[in-house]
Scaffold this motif. Structure first.
Motif, PDB file in Angstrom:
ATOM      1  N   MET A 151      37.266  36.552  56.367  1.00 10.32           N
ATOM      2  CA  MET A 151      37.950  37.463  55.371  1.00 10.32           C
ATOM      3  C   MET A 151      38.704  37.121  54.101  1.00 10.32           C
ATOM      4  SD  MET A 151      37.685  40.928  55.604  1.00 10.32           S
ATOM      5  CE  MET A 151      38.536  42.047  53.887  1.00 10.32           C
ATOM      6  N   LEU A 152      38.330  37.729  52.899  1.00 11.97           N
ATOM      7  CA  LEU A 152      39.115  37.415  51.582  1.00 11.97           C
ATOM      8  C   LEU A 152      40.879  37.836  51.715  1.00 11.97           C
ATOM      9  CD1 LEU A 152      35.505  36.562  49.693  1.00 11.97           C
ATOM     10  CD2 LEU A 152      37.315  35.100  50.479  1.00 11.97           C
ATOM     11  N   THR A 153      40.756  37.332  51.056  1.00 10.80           N
ATOM     12  CA  THR A 153      42.233  37.474  50.540  1.00 10.80           C
ATOM     13  C   THR A 153      42.470  38.120  48.662  1.00 10.80           C
ATOM     14  OG1 THR A 153      42.894  35.500  49.097  1.00 10.80           O
ATOM     15  CG2 THR A 153      43.829  36.081  51.223  1.00 10.80           C
ATOM     16  N   GLY A 154      43.262  39.030  48.040  1.00 14.58           N
ATOM     17  CA  GLY A 154      42.593  39.304  46.657  1.00 14.58           C
ATOM     18  C   GLY A 154      42.947  38.482  45.554  1.00 14.58           C
ATOM     19  N   LYS A 155      43.638  37.099  45.658  1.00 15.92           N
ATOM     20  CA  LYS A 155      43.542  36.421  44.506  1.00 15.92           C
ATOM     21  C   LYS A 155      42.155  35.617  44.892  1.00 15.92           C
ATOM     22  CE  LYS A 155      45.626  32.036  43.359  1.00 15.92           C
ATOM     23  NZ  LYS A 155      47.182  31.235  43.986  1.00 15.92           N
ATOM     24  N   GLN A 156      41.569  35.291  45.995  1.00 13.09           N
ATOM     25  CA  GLN A 156      40.176  35.349  46.757  1.00 13.09           C
ATOM     26  C   GLN A 156      39.043  35.398  45.605  1.00 13.09           C
ATOM     27  OE1 GLN A 156      40.193  34.439  50.262  1.00 13.09           O
ATOM     28  NE2 GLN A 156      40.519  32.013  50.116  1.00 13.09           N
ATOM     29  N   LYS A 157      38.961  37.005  45.328  1.00 13.18           N
ATOM     30  CA  LYS A 157      38.297  38.159  45.253  1.00 13.18           C
ATOM     31  C   LYS A 157      38.023  37.898  43.987  1.00 13.18           C
ATOM     32  CE  LYS A 157      37.221  41.363  48.932  1.00 13.18           C
ATOM     33  NZ  LYS A 157      38.069  42.679  49.797  1.00 13.18           N
ATOM     34  N   ARG A 158      39.579  37.762  42.896  1.00 14.15           N
ATOM     35  CA  ARG A 158      39.596  37.830  42.075  1.00 14.15           C
ATOM     36  C   ARG A 158      39.019  36.687  41.265  1.00 14.15           C
ATOM     37  NH1 ARG A 158      45.174  39.457  42.596  1.00 14.15           N
ATOM     38  NH2 ARG A 158      45.952  37.630  42.524  1.00 14.15           N
ATOM     39  N   TYR A 159      38.737  35.667  41.990  1.00 11.78           N
ATOM     40  CA  TYR A 159      38.390  34.342  41.781  1.00 11.78           C
ATOM     41  C   TYR A 159      37.261  34.215  41.621  1.00 11.78           C
ATOM     42  CZ  TYR A 159      37.113  29.066  41.339  1.00 11.78           C
ATOM     43  OH  TYR A 159      36.828  27.690  40.932  1.00 11.78           O
ATOM     44  N   LEU A 160      36.430  34.914  42.483  1.00 11.20           N
ATOM     45  CA  LEU A 160      34.869  35.420  42.937  1.00 11.20           C
ATOM     46  C   LEU A 160      34.548  36.119  41.771  1.00 11.20           C
ATOM     47  CD1 LEU A 160      34.472  35.114  46.694  1.00 11.20           C
ATOM     48  CD2 LEU A 160      34.049  32.806  45.050  1.00 11.20           C
ATOM     49  N   ARG A 161      35.528  37.356  41.722  1.00 10.75           N
ATOM     50  CA  ARG A 161      34.375  38.365  40.552  1.00 10.75           C
ATOM     51  C   ARG A 161      34.273  37.547  38.943  1.00 10.75           C
ATOM     52  NH1 ARG A 161      38.005  41.899  42.918  1.00 10.75           N
ATOM     53  NH2 ARG A 161      39.989  42.152  41.676  1.00 10.75           N
ATOM     54  N   SER A 162      35.422  35.873  38.703  1.00 12.75           N
ATOM     55  CA  SER A 162      35.323  35.848  37.291  1.00 12.75           C
ATOM     56  C   SER A 162      34.200  35.152  37.491  1.00 12.75           C
ATOM     57  CB  SER A 162      37.407  34.998  37.118  1.00 12.75           C
ATOM     58  OG  SER A 162      37.172  33.928  37.883  1.00 12.75           O
ATOM     59  N   LEU A 163      33.908  34.297  38.449  1.00  9.53           N
ATOM     60  CA  LEU A 163      32.589  33.285  38.162  1.00  9.53           C
ATOM     61  C   LEU A 163      31.604  33.962  38.744  1.00  9.53           C
ATOM     62  CD1 LEU A 163      33.397  30.652  41.506  1.00  9.53           C
ATOM     63  CD2 LEU A 163      33.828  30.489  39.141  1.00  9.53           C
ATOM     64  N   ALA A 164      31.637  34.953  38.938  1.00  8.39           N
ATOM     65  CA  ALA A 164      30.210  36.310  38.667  1.00  8.39           C
ATOM     66  C   ALA A 164      30.270  37.150  37.358  1.00  8.39           C
ATOM     67  CB  ALA A 164      30.673  36.895  39.949  1.00  8.39           C
ATOM     68  N   HIS A 165      30.848  37.197  36.663  1.00  7.71           N
ATOM     69  CA  HIS A 165      31.116  37.936  35.770  1.00  7.71           C
ATOM     70  C   HIS A 165      30.071  37.654  35.299  1.00  7.71           C
ATOM     71  CE1 HIS A 165      31.635  39.960  32.362  1.00  7.71           C
ATOM     72  NE2 HIS A 165      32.063  39.057  31.411  1.00  7.71           N
ATOM     73  N   HIS A 166      29.485  36.237  34.890  1.00  8.93           N
ATOM     74  CA  HIS A 166      28.200  36.059  33.922  1.00  8.93           C
ATOM     75  C   HIS A 166      26.600  36.221  34.864  1.00  8.93           C
ATOM     76  CE1 HIS A 166      31.279  34.877  30.508  1.00  8.93           C
ATOM     77  NE2 HIS A 166      32.103  33.952  31.782  1.00  8.93           N
TER      78      HIS A 166
END
Length: 96
Positions: free
Chosen positions: A1-16
């Protein structure tokens, strides 16, 4: 299970990223799940686009993809699903 901080980080990587798979009116099938699983092993983080002609609920499609591939659902925004699965062979993403 991912934490909120990890999800935010992955969203930033996935943006592009651009979606590399599309779910059409045929819905989610075994072949698609297998191919997405292989892509996740190679890339760890991918986007999947749900087309307008798909009549299934987008939340059910996202859950089916995550369940079928064993991946974590990072984000469902509009008709785009972001999935993450840690690679066994080619680990490149280091989570905070």
């Amino acid at each position: 299970m991912l934490t909120g901080k990890q999800k935010r980080y992955l969203r930033s990587l996935a943006h592009h990223l651009t979606p590399i798979f599309q779910v059409g009116k045929g819905g989610v099938n075994d072949n698609m799940v297998k191919q997405i699983g292989e892509a996740l092993e190679a890339r760890e983080l991918i986007k999947v686009s749900i087309l307008q002609n798909n009549l299934d609920d987008k939340h059910e499609v996202a859950a089916a993809l995550a369940r079928g591939t064993g991946a974590e659902l990072v984000q469902l925004i509009g008709h785009t699903v972001v999935l993450y699965k840690e690679s066994k062979e080619k680990k490149t993403i280091v989570l905070p």
